[in-house]
Scaffold this active site. Structure first.
Site, mmCIF file in Angstrom:
data_model
loop_
_atom_site.group_PDB
_atom_site.id
_atom_site.type_symbol
_atom_site.label_atom_id
_atom_site.label_comp_id
_atom_site.label_asym_id
_atom_site.label_seq_id
_atom_site.Cartn_x
_atom_site.Cartn_y
_atom_site.Cartn_z
ATOM 1 N N GLY A 67 -14.087 23.273 15.347
ATOM 2 C CA GLY A 67 -14.997 22.551 14.470
ATOM 3 C C GLY A 67 -16.387 23.149 14.576
ATOM 4 O O GLY A 67 -16.738 23.729 15.607
ATOM 5 N N GLN A 93 -25.437 23.267 13.759
ATOM 6 C CA GLN A 93 -25.164 24.180 14.874
ATOM 7 C C GLN A 93 -25.468 25.633 14.511
ATOM 8 O O GLN A 93 -25.558 26.490 15.389
ATOM 9 C CB GLN A 93 -23.699 24.077 15.312
ATOM 10 C CG GLN A 93 -23.364 22.779 16.029
ATOM 11 C CD GLN A 93 -21.923 22.796 16.506
ATOM 12 O OE1 GLN A 93 -21.009 22.521 15.757
ATOM 13 N NE2 GLN A 93 -21.723 23.148 17.770
ATOM 14 N N CYS A 149 -17.950 21.995 23.233
ATOM 15 C CA CYS A 149 -18.806 22.142 22.062
ATOM 16 C C CYS A 149 -19.404 23.546 22.089
ATOM 17 O O CYS A 149 -19.867 24.001 23.139
ATOM 18 C CB CYS A 149 -19.921 21.092 22.110
ATOM 19 S SG CYS A 149 -21.056 21.181 20.715
ATOM 20 N N LEU A 150 -19.387 24.223 20.946
ATOM 21 C CA LEU A 150 -19.927 25.585 20.897
ATOM 22 C C LEU A 150 -21.413 25.609 21.250
ATOM 23 O O LEU A 150 -21.936 26.648 21.653
ATOM 24 C CB LEU A 150 -19.707 26.201 19.512
ATOM 25 C CG LEU A 150 -18.246 26.472 19.109
ATOM 26 C CD1 LEU A 150 -18.177 26.990 17.676
ATOM 27 C CD2 LEU A 150 -17.580 27.448 20.073
ATOM 28 N N HIS A 164 -16.626 13.977 16.471
ATOM 29 C CA HIS A 164 -17.548 14.886 17.171
ATOM 30 C C HIS A 164 -18.465 15.589 16.165
ATOM 31 O O HIS A 164 -19.685 15.646 16.361
ATOM 32 C CB HIS A 164 -16.711 15.897 17.970
ATOM 33 C CG HIS A 164 -17.498 16.940 18.709
ATOM 34 N ND1 HIS A 164 -17.500 17.046 20.079
ATOM 35 C CD2 HIS A 164 -18.315 17.938 18.261
ATOM 36 C CE1 HIS A 164 -18.283 18.067 20.444
ATOM 37 N NE2 HIS A 164 -18.782 18.624 19.357
ATOM 38 N N GLU A 165 -17.876 16.104 15.082
ATOM 39 C CA GLU A 165 -18.667 16.854 14.092
ATOM 40 C C GLU A 165 -19.590 15.930 13.295
ATOM 41 O O GLU A 165 -20.731 16.274 12.997
ATOM 42 C CB GLU A 165 -17.746 17.631 13.144
ATOM 43 C CG GLU A 165 -16.814 18.639 13.814
ATOM 44 C CD GLU A 165 -17.521 19.587 14.762
ATOM 45 O OE1 GLU A 165 -18.689 19.937 14.532
ATOM 46 O OE2 GLU A 165 -16.895 19.983 15.770
ATOM 47 N N HIS A 213 -22.654 15.275 15.150
ATOM 48 C CA HIS A 213 -23.618 16.383 15.043
ATOM 49 C C HIS A 213 -24.551 16.170 13.846
ATOM 50 O O HIS A 213 -25.759 16.369 13.941
ATOM 51 C CB HIS A 213 -22.896 17.726 14.848
ATOM 52 C CG HIS A 213 -22.527 18.428 16.127
ATOM 53 N ND1 HIS A 213 -23.448 18.748 17.098
ATOM 54 C CD2 HIS A 213 -21.337 18.893 16.585
ATOM 55 C CE1 HIS A 213 -22.838 19.378 18.101
ATOM 56 N NE2 HIS A 213 -21.552 19.468 17.818
HETATM 57 CO CO CO Z 1 -19.988 20.311 18.945
#
Ligand code: CO
Length: 195
Positions: free
Chosen positions: A46, A51, A100-101, A142-143, A146
């Site tokens: 994701g 991000q 998470c990236l 989660h996304e 963000h």
């Molecule tokens: Co993330």
């Protein structure tokens, strides 16, 4: 297509509440393609627009649906482009170890709803509906967090967050300083071109 730079915590854009997308044009389509390449290159399941430094309500996901049944035959949802998402309803509860990236090296158990009904727009602006459970439901929550400026550490208890952050900062000090320096230079350059 281009690979975009993924920002890491504590970059301020991760705290930003993202704005709704109003134009479903070629520029958006280019951005979605770039995000797809970025997510794939980073081996992510994701990726939210902020991000990669763009504070708009867009996220992508491509989530394994048979995780744990062997590397070779991993099936996924396929790439889903989610624009202006709205959670219609949440059911149940599950705990999953998330990464998470934007937090390299960190993984923590987070409790979220086990099932989600989602409404969103696709790249043409058409309204779509999706019912998801398990890892796909986790990824959606989660996304979507963000896009509201919320990261998964905000879902931890204050005690767990403190421990996790201390370790994260210890491991990523250099990369964080580099990112802050690049940001400072970028701001200075932008100010110069204005003034
Ligand atoms: Co993330």
């Amino acid at each position: 297509m281009a690979v975009l730079e993924v920002v890491t915590f504590p970059h301020p854009v991760l705290k930003q509440k993202c704005a709704a997308v109003t134009r479903f044009d070629a520029e958006l389509h280019q951005f979605l393609d770039d995000m797809a390449q970025t997510m794939q290159g980073a081996d992510g399941i994701g990726l939210a627009a902020n991000q990669v430094g763009v504070a708009q309500r867009v996220f992508l996901m491509d989530v394994p649906t048979n995780r744990g049944s062997g590397e070779k035959d991993v099936k996924t949802t396929g790439r889903i482009e989610v624009i202006n998402p709205k959670i219609v309803s949440l059911r149940g509860e599950m705990k999953y170890e998330e990464g998470c990236l934007s937090f390299p090296g960190m993984s923590e158990f987070v409790t979220r709803a086990a099932e989600v009904d989602l409404e969103y727009q696709d790249r043409t602006g058409a309204v779509q509906r999706l019912t998801a459970k398990g890892l796909v439901a986790v990824c959606i929550q989660h996304e979507l967090d963000h896009l509201d400026g919320i990261t998964f550490i905000d879902r931890l208890s204050p005690f767990k967050r403190k421990i996790a952050l201390r370790e994260y900062l210890r491991q990523n000090r250099e990369a964080i300083d580099d990112q802050a320096m690049r940001e400072k230079l970028r701001t200075r350059r932008a100010q110069r071109s204005v003034g």
